[in-house]
Design a protein around this motif. Structure first.
Motif, PDB file in Angstrom:
ATOM      1  N   ALA A 297       0.810  -1.228   0.000  1.00  0.00           N
ATOM      2  CA  ALA A 297       0.000   0.000   0.000  1.00  0.00           C
ATOM      3  C   ALA A 297       0.840   1.274   0.000  1.00  0.00           C
ATOM      4  N   ARG A 298       2.170   1.103   0.064  1.00  0.00           N
ATOM      5  CA  ARG A 298       3.067   2.253   0.173  1.00  0.00           C
ATOM      6  C   ARG A 298       2.662   3.127   1.356  1.00  0.00           C
ATOM      7  N   THR A 299       2.422   2.450   2.458  1.00  0.00           N
ATOM      8  CA  THR A 299       1.903   3.090   3.666  1.00  0.00           C
ATOM      9  C   THR A 299       2.843   2.809   4.829  1.00  0.00           C
ATOM     10  N   ASN A 300       3.034   3.793   5.680  1.00  0.00           N
ATOM     11  CA  ASN A 300       3.850   3.624   6.875  1.00  0.00           C
ATOM     12  C   ASN A 300       2.985   3.152   8.043  1.00  0.00           C
ATOM     13  N   PRO A 301       3.563   2.470   9.014  1.00  0.00           N
ATOM     14  CA  PRO A 301       2.786   2.083  10.200  1.00  0.00           C
ATOM     15  C   PRO A 301       2.068   3.256  10.841  1.00  0.00           C
ATOM     16  N   GLU A 302       2.699   4.431  10.826  1.00  0.00           N
ATOM     17  CA  GLU A 302       2.121   5.611  11.471  1.00  0.00           C
ATOM     18  C   GLU A 302       0.847   6.108  10.776  1.00  0.00           C
ATOM     19  N   ASP A 303       0.595   5.622   9.560  1.00  0.00           N
ATOM     20  CA  ASP A 303      -0.606   6.039   8.835  1.00  0.00           C
ATOM     21  C   ASP A 303      -1.850   5.252   9.248  1.00  0.00           C
ATOM     22  N   ILE A 304      -1.669   4.141   9.954  1.00  0.00           N
ATOM     23  CA  ILE A 304      -2.810   3.304  10.329  1.00  0.00           C
ATOM     24  C   ILE A 304      -3.592   3.972  11.461  1.00  0.00           C
ATOM     25  N   ASP A 305      -4.870   4.201  11.226  1.00  0.00           N
ATOM     26  CA  ASP A 305      -5.721   4.875  12.214  1.00  0.00           C
ATOM     27  C   ASP A 305      -6.514   3.901  13.076  1.00  0.00           C
ATOM     28  N   TYR A 306      -6.692   2.684  12.583  1.00  0.00           N
ATOM     29  CA  TYR A 306      -7.517   1.696  13.297  1.00  0.00           C
ATOM     30  C   TYR A 306      -7.123   0.309  12.811  1.00  0.00           C
ATOM     31  N   ILE A 307      -7.095  -0.644  13.729  1.00  0.00           N
ATOM     32  CA  ILE A 307      -6.849  -2.045  13.381  1.00  0.00           C
ATOM     33  C   ILE A 307      -8.097  -2.849  13.697  1.00  0.00           C
ATOM     34  N   ASN A 308      -8.653  -3.473  12.672  1.00  0.00           N
ATOM     35  CA  ASN A 308      -9.763  -4.412  12.877  1.00  0.00           C
ATOM     36  C   ASN A 308      -9.135  -5.782  13.080  1.00  0.00           C
ATOM     37  N   ALA A 309      -9.156  -6.262  14.305  1.00  0.00           N
ATOM     38  CA  ALA A 309      -8.442  -7.482  14.678  1.00  0.00           C
ATOM     39  C   ALA A 309      -9.208  -8.737  14.297  1.00  0.00           C
ATOM     40  N   HIS A 310      -8.472  -9.831  14.166  1.00  0.00           N
ATOM     41  CA  HIS A 310      -9.132 -11.140  14.062  1.00  0.00           C
ATOM     42  C   HIS A 310      -9.868 -11.415  15.371  1.00  0.00           C
ATOM     43  N   GLY A 311      -9.184 -11.246  16.507  1.00  0.00           N
ATOM     44  CA  GLY A 311      -9.814 -11.231  17.823  1.00  0.00           C
ATOM     45  C   GLY A 311     -10.826 -12.320  18.057  1.00  0.00           C
ATOM     46  N   SER A 312     -10.413 -13.564  17.948  1.00  0.00           N
ATOM     47  CA  SER A 312     -11.378 -14.666  18.048  1.00  0.00           C
ATOM     48  C   SER A 312     -11.844 -14.923  19.481  1.00  0.00           C
ATOM     49  N   GLY A 313     -11.012 -14.571  20.453  1.00  0.00           N
ATOM     50  CA  GLY A 313     -11.380 -14.846  21.839  1.00  0.00           C
ATOM     51  C   GLY A 313     -10.819 -16.147  22.367  1.00  0.00           C
ATOM     52  N   THR A 314      -9.891 -16.760  21.632  1.00  0.00           N
ATOM     53  CA  THR A 314      -9.171 -17.901  22.192  1.00  0.00           C
ATOM     54  C   THR A 314      -7.918 -17.372  22.881  1.00  0.00           C
ATOM     55  N   LYS A 315      -7.426 -18.116  23.854  1.00  0.00           N
ATOM     56  CA  LYS A 315      -6.250 -17.662  24.603  1.00  0.00           C
ATOM     57  C   LYS A 315      -5.072 -17.417  23.673  1.00  0.00           C
ATOM     58  N   GLN A 316      -4.783 -18.399  22.792  1.00  0.00           N
ATOM     59  CA  GLN A 316      -3.577 -18.275  21.984  1.00  0.00           C
ATOM     60  C   GLN A 316      -3.709 -17.241  20.876  1.00  0.00           C
ATOM     61  N   ASN A 317      -4.877 -17.126  20.253  1.00  0.00           N
ATOM     62  CA  ASN A 317      -5.004 -16.176  19.155  1.00  0.00           C
ATOM     63  C   ASN A 317      -4.779 -14.750  19.629  1.00  0.00           C
ATOM     64  N   GLU A 331       6.205   0.796  17.649  1.00  0.00           N
ATOM     65  CA  GLU A 331       5.625   1.586  18.729  1.00  0.00           C
ATOM     66  C   GLU A 331       4.259   2.164  18.369  1.00  0.00           C
ATOM     67  N   HIS A 332       3.985   2.302  17.081  1.00  0.00           N
ATOM     68  CA  HIS A 332       2.682   2.844  16.679  1.00  0.00           C
ATOM     69  C   HIS A 332       1.536   1.932  17.108  1.00  0.00           C
ATOM     70  N   ALA A 333       1.810   0.664  17.302  1.00  0.00           N
ATOM     71  CA  ALA A 333       0.757  -0.263  17.753  1.00  0.00           C
ATOM     72  C   ALA A 333       0.164   0.197  19.077  1.00  0.00           C
ATOM     73  N   ARG A 334       0.954   0.812  19.926  1.00  0.00           N
ATOM     74  CA  ARG A 334       0.460   1.248  21.238  1.00  0.00           C
ATOM     75  C   ARG A 334      -0.383   2.521  21.130  1.00  0.00           C
ATOM     76  N   ARG A 335      -0.319   3.190  20.010  1.00  0.00           N
ATOM     77  CA  ARG A 335      -1.094   4.423  19.835  1.00  0.00           C
ATOM     78  C   ARG A 335      -2.324   4.209  18.951  1.00  0.00           C
ATOM     79  N   ASP A 383      -2.017  -5.995  25.875  1.00  0.00           N
ATOM     80  CA  ASP A 383      -1.892  -4.674  26.511  1.00  0.00           C
ATOM     81  C   ASP A 383      -1.934  -3.516  25.513  1.00  0.00           C
ATOM     82  N   LEU A 384      -2.691  -3.691  24.435  1.00  0.00           N
ATOM     83  CA  LEU A 384      -2.900  -2.583  23.505  1.00  0.00           C
ATOM     84  C   LEU A 384      -4.258  -1.931  23.764  1.00  0.00           C
ATOM     85  N   ASP A 385      -4.585  -0.917  22.977  1.00  0.00           N
ATOM     86  CA  ASP A 385      -5.833  -0.167  23.161  1.00  0.00           C
ATOM     87  C   ASP A 385      -6.953  -0.903  22.426  1.00  0.00           C
TER      88      ASP A 385
END
Length: 423
Positions: A297-317, A331-335, A383-385
């Motif tokens: 995408a020719r995009t930097n990590p700092e350009d990401i405004d939102y992450i839609n996670a897989h987030g299945s709800g299993t311990k390992q995932n 470090e942008h992941a924490r913001r 421990d992310l947002d």
């Protein structure tokens, strides 16, 4: 992405608690859940007895008795959402060359419900070792071959170009849309009807996930059973649904004055070649897919405004994914706000990746991040947002959406407002 730029110009969504794009966003933006006790069959013999079922009546959604008889529930979902997407996109099929219009449909388990139901019929409830085919529905073969899903959508769209089914487990909904975008990008098609569908809430599916203890046994509290990133999470909630999109080349879409929802700016996939259901805790393969998608995408990590996670709800995932975001975005992941809509609509296997694309597009459309419902006790290892409980207003121009599937599949897609750049 190199080559022609690809945009989403129409959407159709059928999800638990939200049939249609507007109802789907209403569910997500208010943080409501659509999980409940299974009603499709008697779930009492099973460990996990809850699911996110869609209140879907094929007749009310324009399917006649012959279509309903011919098509498995998942195929019905695909056709209904494809029609919604084409209407939403204002696509005049008469103005598009049929052989330049294609279809790509993702599914993980195909016509599971139809096959399960018909086996019970032809085997007389399992009594007969040698089944009696004369009792089968006339279109049983269509249930057996998932390619029938693509055929049904192609017929509905009058599409005579490339038509395929992508089946890569729980990343199918991302991979099918990316495959379709690739066909437009390289000039093999001008318009693609693409997305994914699954209707897996059947005894065989529930038994399979029971066997590996992947689904939650929190049967006494269905509404709060799906708990991605929560310390008390103990498995995912099975779901069903579909999302289909109209994809077009950007310049052509602008010429016809189409609504431009989002550009499919980048995509990548990886496989961990490690374990059929296990994940390495460091999230390396997903992180590599994320970095490759950003590069595409020719995009930097700092350009990401939102992450839609897989987030299945299993311990390992959830631990694996948290590590992947840190590794892939630094470090942008924490913001960056992150959320999982599976907390509200469950995990519809192959369909969920496309449903999550729809959620990501709507987050951009509404400048709001949907919440992670039921996140009351954050896991210290996650421990992310993770945007607990309540949607958040946020300018959202670029979204990263990811998927993780059994077999080790890891996929990442970057979606952006088309005006983000003119490159």
């Amino acid at each position: 992405m190199t080559g022609r730029r690809v945009v989403i110009t129409g959407m159709g969504v059928l999800a638990p608690g939200g049939i249609g794009v507007k109802n789907f966003w209403d569910l997500l933006s208010t943080g409501r859940t659509a999980t409940r006790g299974i009603t499709f069959f008697d779930p009492s013999p099973f460990r996990s007895r809850i699911a996110a079922e869609a209140d879907f009546d094929p007749w009310l959604h324009g399917l006649g008795p012959q279509e309903t008889r011919r098509m498995d529930r998942a195929a019905q979902f695909a056709v209904v959402t494809a029609r919604e997407a084409m209407a939403d996109g204002g696509l005049d099929l008469g103005s598009v060359e049929p052989h330049r219009t294609g279809v790509a449909i993702g599914t993980a388990v195909g016509a599971t419900m139809g096959l399960d139901r018909e086996y019970r019929v032809v085997s007389d409830g399992g009594r007969l070792d040698l089944v009696d085919h004369e009792y089968a529905v006339p279109h049983l073969y269509d249930y057996f071959v998932p390619s029938s899903f693509a055929a049904e959508v192609a017929w509905a769209a009058g599409a005579e170009g490339p038509a395929t089914v992508v089946s890569t487990g729980c990343t199918s909904g991302l991979d099918s849309v990316a495959y379709a975008a690739g066909l437009i990008r390289d000039g093999s098609a001008d318009v693609m009807i693409a997305g994914a569908t699954d209707a897996p809430i059947s005894p065989i599916t529930v038994a399979c996930f029971d066997a590996i203890k992947a689904t939650t046994p929190r049967n006494d509290d269905p509404a709060h059973a799906s708990r991605p990133f929560d310390r008390t999470r103990n498995g995912f909630v099975l779901g069903e649904g579909a999302a289909i999109f109209v994809l077009e080349e950007l310049a052509a879409a602008r010429r016809r004055g189409a609504r431009l929802y989002a550009e499919i700016a980048g995509y990548a996939s990886r496989c961990n070649a490690f374990h059929m259901t296990g994940l390495r805790p460091d999230g390396r393969e997903m992180a590599e897919a994320i970095r490759a998608a950003l590069d595409d995408a020719r995009t930097n990590p700092e350009d990401i405004d939102y992450i839609n996670a897989h987030g299945s709800g299993t311990k390992q995932n959830d631990r694996h994914e948290t590590a992947a975001f840190k590794r892939g975005l630094g470090e942008h992941a924490r913001r960056t706000p992150v959320s999982s809509i599976k907390s509200m609509v469950g995990h519809s296997l192959g369909a969920i990746g496309s449903i999550e694309i729809a959620a990501s597009v709507l987050a951009m459309e509404n400048d709001a991040v949907p919440p992670t419902a039921n996140l009351h006790e954050p896991d210290p290892e996650c421990d992310l947002d993770y945007v607990p409980l309540t949607a958040r207003d946020r300018r959202t121009d670029t979204v990263l959406t990811v998927g993780s599937g059994f077999g080790g599949f890891q996929s990442a897609m970057v979606l952006a407002r088309p005006e983000r750049s003119t490159a």
